[in-house]
Design a protein around this motif. Structure first.
Motif, PDB file in Angstrom:
ATOM      1  N   LEU A 102       0.810  -1.220   0.000  1.00 47.49           N
ATOM      2  CA  LEU A 102       0.000   0.000   0.000  1.00 47.49           C
ATOM      3  C   LEU A 102       0.842   1.268   0.000  1.00 47.49           C
ATOM      4  O   LEU A 102       0.490   2.266  -0.634  1.00 47.49           O
ATOM      5  CB  LEU A 102      -0.938  -0.007   1.213  1.00 47.49           C
ATOM      6  N   LYS A 103       1.977   1.228   0.703  1.00 44.12           N
ATOM      7  CA  LYS A 103       2.811   2.431   0.790  1.00 44.12           C
ATOM      8  C   LYS A 103       3.461   2.803  -0.536  1.00 44.12           C
ATOM      9  O   LYS A 103       3.968   3.925  -0.693  1.00 44.12           O
ATOM     10  CB  LYS A 103       3.891   2.249   1.853  1.00 44.12           C
ATOM     11  N   ASP A 104       3.432   1.858  -1.502  1.00 45.51           N
ATOM     12  CA  ASP A 104       4.033   2.128  -2.814  1.00 45.51           C
ATOM     13  C   ASP A 104       3.026   2.623  -3.846  1.00 45.51           C
ATOM     14  O   ASP A 104       3.393   2.907  -4.992  1.00 45.51           O
ATOM     15  CB  ASP A 104       4.713   0.859  -3.344  1.00 45.51           C
ATOM     16  N   ILE A 105       1.761   2.703  -3.467  1.00 46.13           N
ATOM     17  CA  ILE A 105       0.737   3.153  -4.418  1.00 46.13           C
ATOM     18  C   ILE A 105       0.952   4.617  -4.784  1.00 46.13           C
ATOM     19  O   ILE A 105       1.245   5.452  -3.931  1.00 46.13           O
ATOM     20  CB  ILE A 105      -0.676   2.933  -3.826  1.00 46.13           C
ATOM     21  N   LYS A 106       0.786   4.917  -6.089  1.00 44.19           N
ATOM     22  CA  LYS A 106       0.960   6.278  -6.596  1.00 44.19           C
ATOM     23  C   LYS A 106      -0.265   6.690  -7.414  1.00 44.19           C
ATOM     24  O   LYS A 106      -1.041   5.838  -7.863  1.00 44.19           O
ATOM     25  CB  LYS A 106       2.196   6.354  -7.499  1.00 44.19           C
ATOM     26  N   PRO A 107      -0.450   8.018  -7.628  1.00 42.21           N
ATOM     27  CA  PRO A 107      -1.513   8.457  -8.523  1.00 42.21           C
ATOM     28  C   PRO A 107      -1.346   7.806  -9.908  1.00 42.21           C
ATOM     29  O   PRO A 107      -0.230   7.653 -10.409  1.00 42.21           O
ATOM     30  CB  PRO A 107      -1.319   9.977  -8.598  1.00 42.21           C
ATOM     31  N   GLY A 108      -2.450   7.436 -10.503  1.00 44.89           N
ATOM     32  CA  GLY A 108      -2.413   6.762 -11.798  1.00 44.89           C
ATOM     33  C   GLY A 108      -2.510   5.253 -11.681  1.00 44.89           C
ATOM     34  O   GLY A 108      -2.821   4.575 -12.683  1.00 44.89           O
TER      35      GLY A 108
END
Length: 215
Positions: free
Chosen positions: A145-151
């Motif tokens: 989850l901590k690696d999720i980015k916009p897009g």
């Protein structure tokens, strides 16, 4: 007297030789004739046996039809967007806010969750899968989850805390902190809107995030 007897015996001898010779010739002639008749009779009874010529293939035999190459079910994609285009993806997605939900819809008159993803990318000239389960297998899975980015794309199952098929999808529009990951999606009850991934409703249904393109 003796002269007459000798002449008579010679005559008898010549006659006997001639008689037996003719009889022999007649027998041989009869055998040959009978053999020829049997041969003709056999050929008549079994047409084509005498001639063993193999049947020829048609001269103009059509070439065998080639099987079409197997087509991969994965769609063909026109291009990969650059990281600089992610803000554009978010911007376009937000123009759909308020659009009512419609199963199978693809435009602002009505749209569903996978249709929203497909339509947003289509507007920036990128072709992506249309069906949610195909979208959930497209690109690379985000490790945590901590690696999720916009897009990134996020996916959900129907029931909280249970495994199941992918039934819902959205596009991440903003990552504010570890407890606020905002995504846009087409809600069946409220239409296109933005929600927090960590809200009570979505947190238990979240199953994975995918990065559709390596940025």
């Amino acid at each position: 007297m003796n002269k007459h007897i000798s002449t008579y015996l010679i005559f008898i001898f010549i006659f006997s030789v001639s008689f037996f010779s003719c009889h022999t010739l007649r027998k041989e002639s009869s055998k040959t004739s009978a053999k020829n008749n049997r041969s003709r009779s056999s050929n008549t009874a079994r047409p084509g046996v005498a001639s063993r010529t193999p049947v020829r293939k048609p001269a103009n035999k059509p070439a065998p039809t080639k099987k079409p190459a197997t087509v991969n079910n994965r769609p063909t994609y026109s291009r990969s967007p650059a990281s600089a285009e992610i803000p554009k993806v978010v911007e376009v997605a937000r123009t759909y806010s308020g659009t009512p939900y419609r199963s199978g819809g693809n435009d602002k008159s009505g749209i569903d969750c996978s249709g929203l993803i497909c339509s947003v990318y289509s507007e920036i000239g990128v072709k992506v899968p249309r069906i949610s389960w195909q979208q959930s297998e497209f690109g690379s899975e985000v490790g945590s989850l901590k690696d999720i980015k916009p897009g990134d794309w996020v996916f959900f199952v129907p029931e909280a805390g249970r495994e199941g098929y992918v039934s819902h999808a959205g596009i991440v529009t903003d990552v504010r902190n570890q407890d606020e990951i905002i995504f846009i999606h087409a809600s069946t009850s409220r239409g296109v809107r933005e929600d927090n991934l960590f809200s009570n409703y979505f947190k238990g249904r979240f199953v994975k995030a995918m990065r559709p393109f390596q940025l």
